[in-house]
Design a protein around this motif. Sequence first.
Motif, PDB file in Angstrom:
ATOM      1  N   GLU A   1     -26.285 -59.982  19.930  1.00  0.00           N
ATOM      2  CA  GLU A   1     -25.324 -58.914  19.662  1.00  0.00           C
ATOM      3  C   GLU A   1     -25.959 -57.820  18.812  1.00  0.00           C
ATOM      4  OE1 GLU A   1     -22.384 -58.513  20.857  1.00  0.00           O
ATOM      5  OE2 GLU A   1     -21.983 -60.457  21.787  1.00  0.00           O
ATOM      6  N   PRO A   2     -26.238 -56.630  19.373  1.00  0.00           N
ATOM      7  CA  PRO A   2     -26.944 -55.585  18.620  1.00  0.00           C
ATOM      8  C   PRO A   2     -26.237 -55.153  17.340  1.00  0.00           C
ATOM      9  CG  PRO A   2     -26.958 -55.082  20.965  1.00  0.00           C
ATOM     10  CD  PRO A   2     -26.027 -56.250  20.784  1.00  0.00           C
ATOM     11  N   THR A   3     -24.899 -55.228  17.301  1.00  0.00           N
ATOM     12  CA  THR A   3     -24.160 -54.839  16.100  1.00  0.00           C
ATOM     13  C   THR A   3     -23.592 -56.045  15.360  1.00  0.00           C
ATOM     14  OG1 THR A   3     -22.064 -54.568  17.292  1.00  0.00           O
ATOM     15  CG2 THR A   3     -23.509 -52.646  17.167  1.00  0.00           C
ATOM     16  N   GLY A   4     -23.868 -57.245  15.857  1.00  0.00           N
ATOM     17  CA  GLY A   4     -23.290 -58.430  15.254  1.00  0.00           C
ATOM     18  C   GLY A   4     -21.841 -58.616  15.671  1.00  0.00           C
ATOM     19  N   PHE A   5     -21.215 -59.631  15.134  1.00  0.00           N
ATOM     20  CA  PHE A   5     -19.816 -59.901  15.440  1.00  0.00           C
ATOM     21  C   PHE A   5     -18.941 -58.839  14.773  1.00  0.00           C
ATOM     22  CE2 PHE A   5     -15.769 -62.064  14.334  1.00  0.00           C
ATOM     23  CZ  PHE A   5     -15.308 -62.254  15.624  1.00  0.00           C
ATOM     24  N   HIS A   6     -18.210 -58.082  15.593  1.00  0.00           N
ATOM     25  CA  HIS A   6     -17.329 -57.010  15.107  1.00  0.00           C
ATOM     26  C   HIS A   6     -18.074 -56.035  14.190  1.00  0.00           C
ATOM     27  CE1 HIS A   6     -13.036 -58.482  16.122  1.00  0.00           C
ATOM     28  NE2 HIS A   6     -13.903 -59.020  16.961  1.00  0.00           N
ATOM     29  N   GLY A   7     -19.351 -55.788  14.506  1.00  0.00           N
ATOM     30  CA  GLY A   7     -20.129 -54.804  13.752  1.00  0.00           C
ATOM     31  C   GLY A   7     -20.567 -55.258  12.382  1.00  0.00           C
ATOM     32  N   GLU A   8     -20.552 -56.562  12.123  1.00  0.00           N
ATOM     33  CA  GLU A   8     -20.771 -57.035  10.759  1.00  0.00           C
ATOM     34  C   GLU A   8     -22.197 -56.855  10.238  1.00  0.00           C
ATOM     35  OE1 GLU A   8     -19.657 -61.124  10.819  1.00  0.00           O
ATOM     36  OE2 GLU A   8     -21.354 -61.772  12.049  1.00  0.00           O
ATOM     37  N   ILE A   9     -23.178 -56.653  11.124  1.00  0.00           N
ATOM     38  CA  ILE A   9     -24.546 -56.502  10.620  1.00  0.00           C
ATOM     39  C   ILE A   9     -24.994 -55.043  10.544  1.00  0.00           C
ATOM     40  CG2 ILE A   9     -25.264 -58.792  11.402  1.00  0.00           C
ATOM     41  CD1 ILE A   9     -26.840 -57.331  13.638  1.00  0.00           C
TER      42      ILE A   9
ATOM     43  N   TRP B   1     -21.090 -52.948  26.031  1.00  0.00           N
ATOM     44  CA  TRP B   1     -21.990 -52.443  24.995  1.00  0.00           C
ATOM     45  C   TRP B   1     -21.544 -51.074  24.497  1.00  0.00           C
ATOM     46  CZ3 TRP B   1     -27.887 -53.429  24.667  1.00  0.00           C
ATOM     47  CH2 TRP B   1     -28.121 -54.810  24.557  1.00  0.00           C
ATOM     48  N   GLU B   2     -21.069 -50.238  25.390  1.00  0.00           N
ATOM     49  CA  GLU B   2     -20.585 -48.928  24.959  1.00  0.00           C
ATOM     50  C   GLU B   2     -19.388 -49.089  24.029  1.00  0.00           C
ATOM     51  OE1 GLU B   2     -21.879 -46.067  25.338  1.00  0.00           O
ATOM     52  OE2 GLU B   2     -23.453 -46.514  26.797  1.00  0.00           O
ATOM     53  N   ARG B   3     -18.483 -49.985  24.381  1.00  0.00           N
ATOM     54  CA  ARG B   3     -17.278 -50.202  23.569  1.00  0.00           C
ATOM     55  C   ARG B   3     -17.624 -50.729  22.180  1.00  0.00           C
ATOM     56  NH1 ARG B   3     -15.394 -53.650  26.566  1.00  0.00           N
ATOM     57  NH2 ARG B   3     -15.607 -55.568  25.348  1.00  0.00           N
ATOM     58  N   LYS B   4     -18.613 -51.586  22.090  1.00  0.00           N
ATOM     59  CA  LYS B   4     -19.002 -52.177  20.813  1.00  0.00           C
ATOM     60  C   LYS B   4     -19.941 -51.290  19.995  1.00  0.00           C
ATOM     61  CE  LYS B   4     -18.719 -57.058  22.225  1.00  0.00           C
ATOM     62  NZ  LYS B   4     -19.506 -58.299  22.429  1.00  0.00           N
ATOM     63  N   GLY B   5     -20.385 -50.201  20.566  1.00  0.00           N
ATOM     64  CA  GLY B   5     -21.357 -49.372  19.875  1.00  0.00           C
ATOM     65  C   GLY B   5     -22.757 -49.939  19.930  1.00  0.00           C
ATOM     66  N   ALA B   6     -22.990 -50.898  20.810  1.00  0.00           N
ATOM     67  CA  ALA B   6     -24.288 -51.564  20.881  1.00  0.00           C
ATOM     68  C   ALA B   6     -25.383 -50.630  21.379  1.00  0.00           C
ATOM     69  CB  ALA B   6     -24.189 -52.793  21.783  1.00  0.00           C
ATOM     70  N   THR B   7     -25.052 -49.793  22.339  1.00  0.00           N
ATOM     71  CA  THR B   7     -26.066 -48.881  22.884  1.00  0.00           C
ATOM     72  C   THR B   7     -26.586 -47.959  21.797  1.00  0.00           C
ATOM     73  OG1 THR B   7     -24.901 -48.957  25.009  1.00  0.00           O
ATOM     74  CG2 THR B   7     -26.558 -47.241  24.719  1.00  0.00           C
ATOM     75  N   GLY B   8     -25.691 -47.402  20.979  1.00  0.00           N
ATOM     76  CA  GLY B   8     -26.114 -46.532  19.887  1.00  0.00           C
ATOM     77  C   GLY B   8     -26.904 -47.281  18.826  1.00  0.00           C
ATOM     78  N   ALA B   9     -26.573 -48.554  18.606  1.00  0.00           N
ATOM     79  CA  ALA B   9     -27.263 -49.339  17.582  1.00  0.00           C
ATOM     80  C   ALA B   9     -28.697 -49.679  17.970  1.00  0.00           C
ATOM     81  CB  ALA B   9     -26.493 -50.628  17.305  1.00  0.00           C
ATOM     82  N   MET B  10     -29.052 -49.493  19.229  1.00  0.00           N
ATOM     83  CA  MET B  10     -30.418 -49.812  19.652  1.00  0.00           C
ATOM     84  C   MET B  10     -31.456 -48.952  18.952  1.00  0.00           C
ATOM     85  SD  MET B  10     -30.115 -52.395  21.577  1.00  0.00           S
ATOM     86  CE  MET B  10     -31.790 -52.481  22.224  1.00  0.00           C
ATOM     87  N   ARG B  11     -31.033 -47.857  18.337  1.00  0.00           N
ATOM     88  CA  ARG B  11     -31.986 -47.002  17.616  1.00  0.00           C
ATOM     89  C   ARG B  11     -32.610 -47.720  16.420  1.00  0.00           C
ATOM     90  NH1 ARG B  11     -26.970 -45.772  15.637  1.00  0.00           N
ATOM     91  NH2 ARG B  11     -26.770 -45.427  13.367  1.00  0.00           N
ATOM     92  N   PHE B  12     -31.942 -48.760  15.923  1.00  0.00           N
ATOM     93  CA  PHE B  12     -32.474 -49.475  14.766  1.00  0.00           C
ATOM     94  C   PHE B  12     -33.635 -50.391  15.134  1.00  0.00           C
ATOM     95  CE2 PHE B  12     -27.995 -48.889  13.300  1.00  0.00           C
ATOM     96  CZ  PHE B  12     -28.273 -48.148  12.155  1.00  0.00           C
ATOM     97  N   TYR B  13     -33.702 -50.815  16.380  1.00  0.00           N
ATOM     98  CA  TYR B  13     -34.588 -51.922  16.733  1.00  0.00           C
ATOM     99  C   TYR B  13     -35.990 -51.452  17.115  1.00  0.00           C
ATOM    100  CZ  TYR B  13     -30.499 -54.870  16.483  1.00  0.00           C
ATOM    101  OH  TYR B  13     -29.394 -55.544  16.028  1.00  0.00           O
ATOM    102  N   ASP B  14     -36.971 -52.108  16.477  1.00  0.00           N
ATOM    103  CA  ASP B  14     -38.372 -51.826  16.781  1.00  0.00           C
ATOM    104  C   ASP B  14     -38.788 -52.462  18.104  1.00  0.00           C
ATOM    105  OD1 ASP B  14     -39.497 -50.536  14.147  1.00  0.00           O
ATOM    106  OD2 ASP B  14     -38.270 -52.246  13.501  1.00  0.00           O
TER     107      ASP B  14
END
Length: 412
Positions: free
Chosen positions: A119-127, A159-172
């Motif tokens: 989960e790129p953002t964790g459970f409910h965005g927790e990470i 992924w779009e709904r969870k904001g996961a696609t946008g969170a991919m910017r964090f990952y190396d």
Amino acid sequence: MRTPAGQDGSGTSCRVLIYSHDTFGLGHLRRSRAIANAIVGANRDVRAVIVSGSPVIDRFAFAEGVEAVRVPPVTKLPDGDYASLDPGVPLERVVAERTAIIARTVDAFRPHVMIVDKEPTGFHGEILPALERLSERGCKLVLGLRDVLDDPERLVPEWERKGATGAMRFYDEVWVYGVPRIHRPLEAFAPGLADRPIYTGYLRRALPELRPGRSEPAVTDKPFILVTPGGGGDGAALIDWVIAAYEADPGIPLPALVAFGPFLDAGTRTGFLDRIAKISERIAAITFDSEIELLMRKAEGIVAMGGYNTFCEILSFDKRAILVPRTRPRREQEIRAVAAQALGLARVLLEAEGRAPARMAAALRALPAQSPPSKVVVPGLLDGLDVIAARVRALTAPDAEAFSDLRRRACP
């Protein structure tokens, strides 16, 4: 949260934090444990901490150098939604508590590498707060994905709904714990994301150290078939089908041992035990075995749902297998099982084609003559743990570019 022993951010040891949201079953925890144990086993100066929401994490042993931090557990409902495992606590409060524990763990442990499971953002965005903080500190952030996530038509909007696609910017880096011949989990996304994964290969499983005083059912003294629905929370249909096959066909050549799993409903388990008692000479059952790899190694064949970890074990121990994948709430298991059958790695029985006892009985009869996975050559199939250990060294090396060739070790 207590600071993990000897890991308060001081010293020069490499520190790896693994986040595993663990909302259902055993899969995420078992995958994270295998990765953590392999990393510390291959790199003496590495320490690892697993942050997990599994309610049964205390039943598992970890390698020296690996510790676990537990966050309050949640559970997945039949409709795919989630709730606190404690019905008296609102989900919002649980998420807030989990987020705070993760933040304290990050500050205390000060990891050099963080591996986020699935989960790129964790459970409910927790990470997300932890990703922001660690990114600013220069921690290397890795998203680790199993080989199959879901049907691409469902995954992209999720992924779009969870904001996961946008969170991919964090990952190396993005690691896929599988091979592209089985599945390419991000293929439906735009090329910039779809092309990012490093395919590590599946995670080879080893036998655990034999626990003193361990005992096993008498059925395992002779050739037998192991039936395992993993955690068991959604495995009732598989177990029912196998029991029905033995009830209908007394000529199935090998007896079966059913491992119900810790999350199988207690009332359902009691009903199964009543049925098994009537044919106990041909089928036996246990509730749970934290060292189930030992049973897998002894079994002549395996009947399973097709979850990621069980599939890794089937490959690792070279076992003939019948896969009966679930199709709800995700198609993950079905996609994996059908691809595995196409390559000749396993046989698949789809419930949609009918659950007649005779159909399962025929498959159980044929299982001893089925070809094992080793008859199929897939380059890099079980290289996952070696590649992951190498990538950790590469990400934490003084000159990471000197290790860029390690990317080419990933499966083609």
